[in-house]
Write an enzyme that holds these catalytic residues in place. Sequence first.
Site, PDB file in Angstrom:
ATOM      1  N   SER A 147      59.003  18.889  15.100  1.00  9.10           N
ATOM      2  CA  SER A 147      59.712  17.906  14.274  1.00  9.10           C
ATOM      3  C   SER A 147      58.687  16.896  13.775  1.00  9.10           C
ATOM      4  O   SER A 147      57.671  16.659  14.451  1.00  9.10           O
ATOM      5  CB  SER A 147      60.760  17.179  15.106  1.00  9.10           C
ATOM      6  OG  SER A 147      61.245  16.050  14.407  1.00  9.10           O
ATOM      7  N   TYR A 160      63.092  13.269  23.416  1.00  6.36           N
ATOM      8  CA  TYR A 160      63.186  14.415  22.506  1.00  6.36           C
ATOM      9  C   TYR A 160      61.900  14.495  21.673  1.00  6.36           C
ATOM     10  O   TYR A 160      61.284  15.562  21.554  1.00  6.36           O
ATOM     11  CB  TYR A 160      64.417  14.259  21.600  1.00  6.36           C
ATOM     12  CG  TYR A 160      64.413  15.154  20.391  1.00  6.36           C
ATOM     13  CD1 TYR A 160      64.803  16.480  20.476  1.00  6.36           C
ATOM     14  CD2 TYR A 160      63.998  14.670  19.143  1.00  6.36           C
ATOM     15  CE1 TYR A 160      64.789  17.306  19.353  1.00  6.36           C
ATOM     16  CE2 TYR A 160      63.986  15.479  18.018  1.00  6.36           C
ATOM     17  CZ  TYR A 160      64.385  16.801  18.128  1.00  6.36           C
ATOM     18  OH  TYR A 160      64.350  17.605  17.029  1.00  6.36           O
TER      19      TYR A 160
END
Length: 255
Positions: A147, A160
């Site tokens: 990401s 995360y």
Amino acid sequence: MENKVAARRFEGRVAIVTASTQGIGYGIAERLALEGASVVISSRKQKNVDEAVEKLKAKGIHVLGVVCHVSDAQQRKNLINTTVEKYGKIDVIVSNAAVNPVNMPLLETKESILDKLWETNVKASILLLKEAAPHLKKGSSIIFVSSYGGYQPQPSMAMYGVTKTALLGLTKALAAELAPNVRVNAIAPGFVPTRFAAFVTANEATKKSFEDITLLKRLGTPEEIAAAAAFLASDDASYITGEILIIAGGTSSRL
Ligand code: NAP
């Protein structure tokens, strides 16, 4: 955005995409299949697997669906074995599964949640590849879905983000370990309004705030993320390994 695909870069190739019954994983599976790959899709729930297989079938795309919770050793083994039994080989693995069960500061996150994030987002990817390794050969290609937040973990989803940072390191480490036969790369998407990122489009003001952090002033689509993944997985990227491609509309991330 409609999928207009002319290339057939995966004719005769076999691809596994984890967490691929919706969102980005589904988009990648569809793209690889449209380019000629025999694709195995998977996710935790049989119902979702069946529905995704049917949805693709309705578009004239035939894929094999297998249930695989990436944290389940037996299901990981079954995903690899079923693929090899049916197609005889594995050319592409896209490790796409990730969870983000909480939105809270790192130091307030329970140990069990830290473990779950690490296990699903990082460790399961390693264990899946361990299972697949005997079947990988010269020309095989692995893609991790990281990401843009891996470069700059967001405060509300810090752990995360840290797991996505770990995938960047994993890309480098496994690219070295599996060279020269197997290429290992990662993609780092920006915000794409999937179920996972439903908060992004919760209301117009929030949506606009996420659009405004991009240079292109819009969110991404699964098809745009899939196009980048397909490039890296294909022979068009034959001299690229250990790299990360950011697909985030120019969102600030790294040089
Ligand atoms: P999504 O649309 O919510 O789809 C999630 C998929 O994962 C579903 O098919 C779900 O099906 C499956 N899944 C969930 N947990 C799983 C598990 N433990 N094992 C196997 N399958 C599982 O999510 P997405 O936005 O496409 O996210 C896909 C990847 O992109 C993730 O790695 C995410 O971190 C990354 N990413 C997303 C964005 C974004 O803005 N959307 C941005 C950057 C990176 P079941 O419920 O049937 O398991």
